[in-house]
Design an enzyme around this catalytic site. Structure first.
Site, mmCIF file in Angstrom:
data_model
loop_
_atom_site.group_PDB
_atom_site.id
_atom_site.type_symbol
_atom_site.label_atom_id
_atom_site.label_comp_id
_atom_site.label_asym_id
_atom_site.label_seq_id
_atom_site.Cartn_x
_atom_site.Cartn_y
_atom_site.Cartn_z
ATOM 1 N N GLU A 1 -4.012 7.511 -5.177
ATOM 2 C CA GLU A 1 -4.218 6.825 -6.463
ATOM 3 C C GLU A 1 -5.545 7.262 -7.062
ATOM 4 O OE1 GLU A 1 -3.888 2.640 -5.670
ATOM 5 O OE2 GLU A 1 -1.812 2.804 -5.051
ATOM 6 N N HIS B 1 -1.094 0.381 -10.034
ATOM 7 C CA HIS B 1 -1.699 -0.572 -9.083
ATOM 8 C C HIS B 1 -2.307 -1.776 -9.827
ATOM 9 C CE1 HIS B 1 -3.761 -0.971 -4.884
ATOM 10 N NE2 HIS B 1 -3.525 -2.150 -5.408
ATOM 11 N N ARG C 1 0.846 -1.187 0.000
ATOM 12 C CA ARG C 1 0.000 0.000 0.000
ATOM 13 C C ARG C 1 0.886 1.244 0.000
ATOM 14 N NH1 ARG C 1 -3.451 -2.754 -1.695
ATOM 15 N NH2 ARG C 1 -5.574 -3.036 -0.913
HETATM 16 C C1 DGY Z 1 -6.037 -5.952 -3.096
HETATM 17 O O1 DGY Z 1 -6.789 -6.890 -3.408
HETATM 18 O O2 DGY Z 1 -6.063 -5.424 -1.999
HETATM 19 C C2 DGY Z 1 -5.122 -5.485 -4.149
HETATM 20 O O3 DGY Z 1 -4.422 -4.355 -3.828
HETATM 21 C C3 DGY Z 1 -5.921 -5.374 -5.428
HETATM 22 O O4 DGY Z 1 -5.992 -4.235 -5.982
#
Ligand code: DGY
Length: 332
Positions: free
Chosen positions: A275, A294, A246
């Site tokens: 984002e 992402h 993240r």
């Molecule tokens: C999640 O599933 O948390 C991933 O980051 C997908 O975007």
């Protein structure tokens, strides 16, 4: 299929898009409203008044939104990460939160390892050289990349995805694997192929040793901004930083400083604090940053599997069953 045989149809609100076959599974059992909260937040909020089930991704569900959904019993996220959800508020209201662990592990590990390779071997930069007609001679020293194989990788976070990255690194590329996690993982039971190949290592030892520091941290109050100036300063001179977890776990100003003034050589980033990445962000055009939008789990097969699991979870809870993958909001 689990949860498919239900009684009275319930009101379900979809936020975002589901594949047609998965939407059809929901519609076969329930009264479904499809919304796009980013384009029309008012319509989404109006639909919440009746909603007993909510399913979607990539939109922050706040306590204020939960206030508009007095009948809500389940939120099913098409993601493994749950940082878009107010865990304490869900817990207080007895709303079940579901997510999609497991089905995306290998795909995200592929993306992160690919990003590590692309960053270290400067693949995007060199592909652009070809595309732009600037390939006039054999590449010289100024465009050489750096080896990946047999180097040391330091993983921050060692859950299922971290372990899948470790397998690629240790078994495919002969790398030494160090990992930092709250407690050592019992490799014999959880990842037997990594026994003797991955070592639980304190951060203060991992950072100066790793040629590649790979962050796979979930976002929580503990990890927000964790990768700060102090930690970047401890990384090995010439090392490469990869973030596949993240974005908000990183202080981006500190990352830029570490790229411009050392110790970092380069960074590969699939995730950002905000984002989509604002066009004004220096990370977008930094010559030694390989940025991705992402895409960790973004393959046709895996996004479909995530949607299918999220629909199963939702159907199960609305049918009074245990969800295949409920998130323990009480433990948060
Ligand atoms: C999640 O599933 O948390 C991933 O980051 C997908 O975007």
């Amino acid at each position: 299929m689990a949860g498919e045989a239900v009684g009275t149809p319930k009101h379900v609100v979809v936020f975002g898009a589901l594949p047609p076959d998965q939407l059809a599974r929901l519609q076969a059992a329930h009264q479904v409203t499809v919304t796009n909260p980013k384009a029309d937040p008012a319509a989404f909020e109006a639909a919440l008044a009746q909603a007993e089930g909510l399913i979607g991704a990539s939109y922050p569900i706040t306590p204020a939104l939960l206030d508009k959904a007095p009948r809500l019993r389940v939120v099913s996220s098409v993601s493994v990460g749950v940082d878009n959800y107010p865990l304490a508020a869900l817990q207080q209201r007895g709303i079940v939160l579901c997510h999609t662990p497991g089905v995306l592990d290998e795909t995200v590990a592929d993306t992160v390892f690919g990003l590590l390779m692309a960053t270290s071997r400067r693949m995007v930069e060199l592909a652009n050289l070809v595309r732009e007609g600037r390939w006039a001679k054999s590449v010289g020293e100024d465009l050489y990349g750096w080896d990946v194989h047999h180097k040391t990788i330091g993983l921050l976070g060692f859950g299922r995805i971290g372990q899948a990255i470790a397998r690629r690194a240790a078994l495919g590329f002969g790398m030494q694997v160090l990992y930092h996690a709250r407690r050592p993982v019992d490799l014999a039971t959880q990842a037997p192929e990594l026994v003797g190949k991955a070592t639980h290592t304190p951060l203060a030892e991992l950072l100066p040793r790793a040629d590649f520091v790979v962050a796979m941290l979930p976002l929580s109050d503990t990890t927000r901004g964790m990768l700060n100036a102090e930690l970047f300063a401890q990384m090995k001179p010439g090392s490469i930083f990869i973030n596949g977890g993240r974005g908000a776990t990183v202080d981006e100003a500190a990352l830029l400083h570490a790229l411009d003034h050392g110790p970092l050589r380069a960074a590969g980033l699939d995730v950002f604090a905000k984002e989509p990445l604002p066009t004004a962000s220096p990370l977008r055009t930094h010559p030694r940053v390989t940025p991705l939008p992402h895409i960790g789990s973004a393959t046709a097969e895996t996004r479909h599997a995530m949607a299918a699991l999220a629909v199963t979870n939702l159907l199960q809870v609305l049918a009074g069953e245990q969800a295949t993958a409920a998130y323990d909001t009480a433990a948060a």
